[in-house]
Design a protein around this motif. Structure first.
Motif, PDB file in Angstrom:
ATOM      1  N   UNK A  93     -17.108  -0.849 -19.180  1.00  0.00           N
ATOM      2  CA  UNK A  93     -17.007  -0.379 -17.765  1.00  0.00           C
ATOM      3  C   UNK A  93     -16.700   1.228 -18.015  1.00  0.00           C
ATOM      4  N   UNK A  94     -15.568   1.567 -18.984  1.00  0.00           N
ATOM      5  CA  UNK A  94     -15.157   2.842 -19.146  1.00  0.00           C
ATOM      6  C   UNK A  94     -16.252   3.695 -19.607  1.00  0.00           C
ATOM      7  N   UNK A  95     -16.812   3.157 -20.780  1.00  0.00           N
ATOM      8  CA  UNK A  95     -17.605   4.022 -21.715  1.00  0.00           C
ATOM      9  C   UNK A  95     -18.993   4.308 -21.168  1.00  0.00           C
ATOM     10  N   UNK A 105       6.076  -1.515 -10.230  1.00  0.00           N
ATOM     11  CA  UNK A 105       5.528  -0.022 -10.250  1.00  0.00           C
ATOM     12  C   UNK A 105       4.972   0.234 -11.743  1.00  0.00           C
ATOM     13  N   UNK A 106       5.368   1.299 -12.405  1.00  0.00           N
ATOM     14  CA  UNK A 106       4.912   1.454 -13.797  1.00  0.00           C
ATOM     15  C   UNK A 106       6.036   1.371 -14.867  1.00  0.00           C
ATOM     16  N   UNK A 137      -4.955  -9.127 -25.522  1.00  0.00           N
ATOM     17  CA  UNK A 137      -4.730  -7.875 -25.175  1.00  0.00           C
ATOM     18  C   UNK A 137      -5.527  -6.840 -25.847  1.00  0.00           C
ATOM     19  N   UNK A 138      -5.573  -6.850 -27.019  1.00  0.00           N
ATOM     20  CA  UNK A 138      -6.523  -5.672 -27.739  1.00  0.00           C
ATOM     21  C   UNK A 138      -8.152  -6.060 -27.392  1.00  0.00           C
ATOM     22  N   UNK A 139      -8.290  -7.237 -27.344  1.00  0.00           N
ATOM     23  CA  UNK A 139      -9.648  -7.571 -26.993  1.00  0.00           C
ATOM     24  C   UNK A 139      -9.995  -7.164 -25.495  1.00  0.00           C
ATOM     25  N   UNK A 140      -9.373  -7.553 -24.740  1.00  0.00           N
ATOM     26  CA  UNK A 140      -9.467  -6.804 -23.108  1.00  0.00           C
ATOM     27  C   UNK A 140      -9.705  -5.741 -23.234  1.00  0.00           C
ATOM     28  N   UNK A 141      -8.752  -4.950 -23.967  1.00  0.00           N
ATOM     29  CA  UNK A 141      -8.905  -3.371 -23.778  1.00  0.00           C
ATOM     30  C   UNK A 141     -10.243  -2.843 -24.255  1.00  0.00           C
ATOM     31  N   UNK A 142     -10.684  -3.518 -25.479  1.00  0.00           N
ATOM     32  CA  UNK A 142     -11.821  -3.129 -26.235  1.00  0.00           C
ATOM     33  C   UNK A 142     -12.988  -3.450 -25.112  1.00  0.00           C
ATOM     34  N   UNK A 143     -12.942  -4.753 -24.700  1.00  0.00           N
ATOM     35  CA  UNK A 143     -14.137  -5.317 -23.782  1.00  0.00           C
ATOM     36  C   UNK A 143     -14.216  -4.319 -22.547  1.00  0.00           C
ATOM     37  N   UNK A 161       1.405  -3.465 -31.463  1.00  0.00           N
ATOM     38  CA  UNK A 161       0.198  -2.776 -30.984  1.00  0.00           C
ATOM     39  C   UNK A 161      -0.368  -3.654 -30.168  1.00  0.00           C
ATOM     40  N   UNK A 162      -0.654  -4.967 -30.181  1.00  0.00           N
ATOM     41  CA  UNK A 162      -0.976  -5.760 -28.809  1.00  0.00           C
ATOM     42  C   UNK A 162      -0.408  -5.431 -27.620  1.00  0.00           C
ATOM     43  N   UNK A 163       0.929  -5.610 -27.605  1.00  0.00           N
ATOM     44  CA  UNK A 163       1.708  -5.331 -26.476  1.00  0.00           C
ATOM     45  C   UNK A 163       1.531  -3.809 -25.924  1.00  0.00           C
ATOM     46  N   UNK A 164       1.410  -2.821 -26.734  1.00  0.00           N
ATOM     47  CA  UNK A 164       0.901  -1.714 -26.302  1.00  0.00           C
ATOM     48  C   UNK A 164      -0.454  -1.559 -25.859  1.00  0.00           C
ATOM     49  N   UNK A 165      -1.197  -2.238 -26.212  1.00  0.00           N
ATOM     50  CA  UNK A 165      -2.668  -2.608 -25.539  1.00  0.00           C
ATOM     51  C   UNK A 165      -2.563  -2.973 -24.282  1.00  0.00           C
ATOM     52  N   UNK A 166      -1.657  -4.245 -23.775  1.00  0.00           N
ATOM     53  CA  UNK A 166      -1.423  -4.686 -22.453  1.00  0.00           C
ATOM     54  C   UNK A 166      -0.711  -3.545 -21.763  1.00  0.00           C
ATOM     55  N   UNK A 167       0.179  -2.900 -22.111  1.00  0.00           N
ATOM     56  CA  UNK A 167       0.642  -1.898 -21.376  1.00  0.00           C
ATOM     57  C   UNK A 167      -0.424  -0.894 -21.082  1.00  0.00           C
ATOM     58  N   UNK A 168      -1.147  -0.500 -21.878  1.00  0.00           N
ATOM     59  CA  UNK A 168      -2.482   0.402 -21.486  1.00  0.00           C
ATOM     60  C   UNK A 168      -3.340  -0.078 -20.347  1.00  0.00           C
ATOM     61  N   UNK A 169      -3.499  -1.551 -20.599  1.00  0.00           N
ATOM     62  CA  UNK A 169      -4.438  -2.153 -19.372  1.00  0.00           C
ATOM     63  C   UNK A 169      -3.536  -2.245 -18.263  1.00  0.00           C
ATOM     64  N   UNK A 170      -2.364  -2.216 -18.213  1.00  0.00           N
ATOM     65  CA  UNK A 170      -1.803  -2.090 -16.804  1.00  0.00           C
ATOM     66  C   UNK A 170      -1.755  -0.800 -15.915  1.00  0.00           C
ATOM     67  N   UNK A 171      -1.978   0.459 -16.637  1.00  0.00           N
ATOM     68  CA  UNK A 171      -2.249   1.656 -16.199  1.00  0.00           C
ATOM     69  C   UNK A 171      -3.562   1.968 -16.112  1.00  0.00           C
ATOM     70  N   UNK A 172      -4.653   1.109 -16.561  1.00  0.00           N
ATOM     71  CA  UNK A 172      -6.013   1.496 -16.487  1.00  0.00           C
ATOM     72  C   UNK A 172      -6.617   0.569 -15.318  1.00  0.00           C
ATOM     73  N   UNK A 173      -6.084  -0.643 -15.169  1.00  0.00           N
ATOM     74  CA  UNK A 173      -6.412  -1.723 -14.070  1.00  0.00           C
ATOM     75  C   UNK A 173      -5.691  -2.819 -14.143  1.00  0.00           C
TER      76      UNK A 173
END
Length: 305
Positions: free
Chosen positions: A293-295, A45-46, A282-288, A146-158
């Motif tokens: 795609x998102x921007x 789940x989330x 993880x941070x690089x993936x989020x920025x990429x 911060x990198x693990x927070x980025x990984x958490x954000x990616x979970x909810x984005x895709x």
């Protein structure tokens, strides 16, 4: 069988037993680690993956500060504050995506107060080099939370991209090891990691690029929306950042003179030894994916309006 052949083979058998045992232990602990990540992403789940990221943050900060500070056990209250700040950062991201914005705001305010308090209390520290200690403290939180927070954000984005990111990290390690072991001769970065080779690096990149391409071929209903070129580029980004993450942790360990960051994972060392690549990827993936795609999608919506 003759006595000579028995005595000759017996030492080989003795030496092979420990190495085989280590291989089994390493394989089992590695399989459990992979299973935890995959199950938390697909079936948790989330909440399961953010909790796992918080566990990684907690353990990683402990390992980092234990490695870098000789008087690690002298200031448990300072360490406790660092751990609270570190845990709060990925938790805030999870709360924001889980429909708890007010709790996320309150946690953010509390975290800012804790961070300021941590800086102020260092003024009253009687340690020999307070600046060095606060620098390591800030770095431990920045490096892990911060990198693990980025990984958490990616979970909810895709979560599909998140899972593919982990698969690429593991394939990069596998490809680099196999190709590097077979034909590696040109050292990649001998100052920090003498065993890494350029051949291994490009072997890992080939595995990542293949994973990106095959994701659009084997699971077109999901990954084809991003485009084949974007998925191939993603594989290259993961390979490069994964290698840098590995090299950075190697530099860290060589600087403080340790072989492993810890011993929490049998056969692998510490948690930092397992997630070193993730902390850069993880941070690089989020920025990429924001850029690719998102921007553009957001820009397109503004143009329509």
């Amino acid at each position: 069988m003759s006595k000579t052949s028995i005595s000759g083979s017996f030492p080989i058998l003795i030496y092979s037993i420990p190495s085989m045992k280590n291989l089994i232990v390493r394989s089992l602990s590695g399989a459990i680690y992979v299973a935890l990540i995959v199950c938390s992403i697909l079936f948790g789940g989330g909440w399961a993956f953010p909790v796992l990221c918080c566990i990684f943050t907690f353990t990683g900060i402990l390992e980092f500060q234990k490695m870098t500070q000789t008087d690690f056990y002298d200031s448990p209250r300072m360490l406790f504050v660092d751990l609270l700040i570190g845990l709060a950062i990925p938790a805030i991201v999870a709360m924001s995506f889980c429909g708890l914005p007010m709790l996320a705001i309150l946690t953010g305010i509390a975290t800012i107060i804790l961070a300021l308090t941590r800086l102020i209390t260092q003024l009253y520290s009687h340690r020999e080099n307070p600046l060095r200690h606060i620098a390591y403290s800030i770095m431990s939180v920045t490096y892990l939370a911060f990198p693990l927070a980025a990984a958490t954000g990616i979970l909810f984005i895709d979560r599909g991209i998140l899972l593919l990111m982990f698969v690429m990290i593991w394939l990069n390690d596998t490809g680099a090891f196999l190709v590097g072991s077979a034909i590696g001769s040109h050292r990649l970065f001998p100052r920090h990691s003498p065993k890494k080779s350029w051949e291994g690096f490009f072997g890992g990149m080939a595995f990542c690029v293949a994973a990106g391409y095959l994701s659009t071929v084997l699971i077109p209903d999901y990954f084809e929306q991003y485009g084949t070129l974007a998925m191939i580029a993603f594989g290259i980004v993961v390979c490069i950042m994964s290698t840098w993450g590995d090299l950075f942790e190697s530099m860290l360990k060589r600087t403080v003179g340790v072989k492993d960051s810890g011993n929490i994972i049998p056969g692998h060392g510490g948690i930092l030894d397992r997630i070193d690549s993730l902390l850069f990827v993880a941070p690089a993936t989020l920025v990429f994916w924001i850029i690719v795609y998102i921007l553009p999608s957001f820009t397109g919506l503004l143009e329509v309006k």
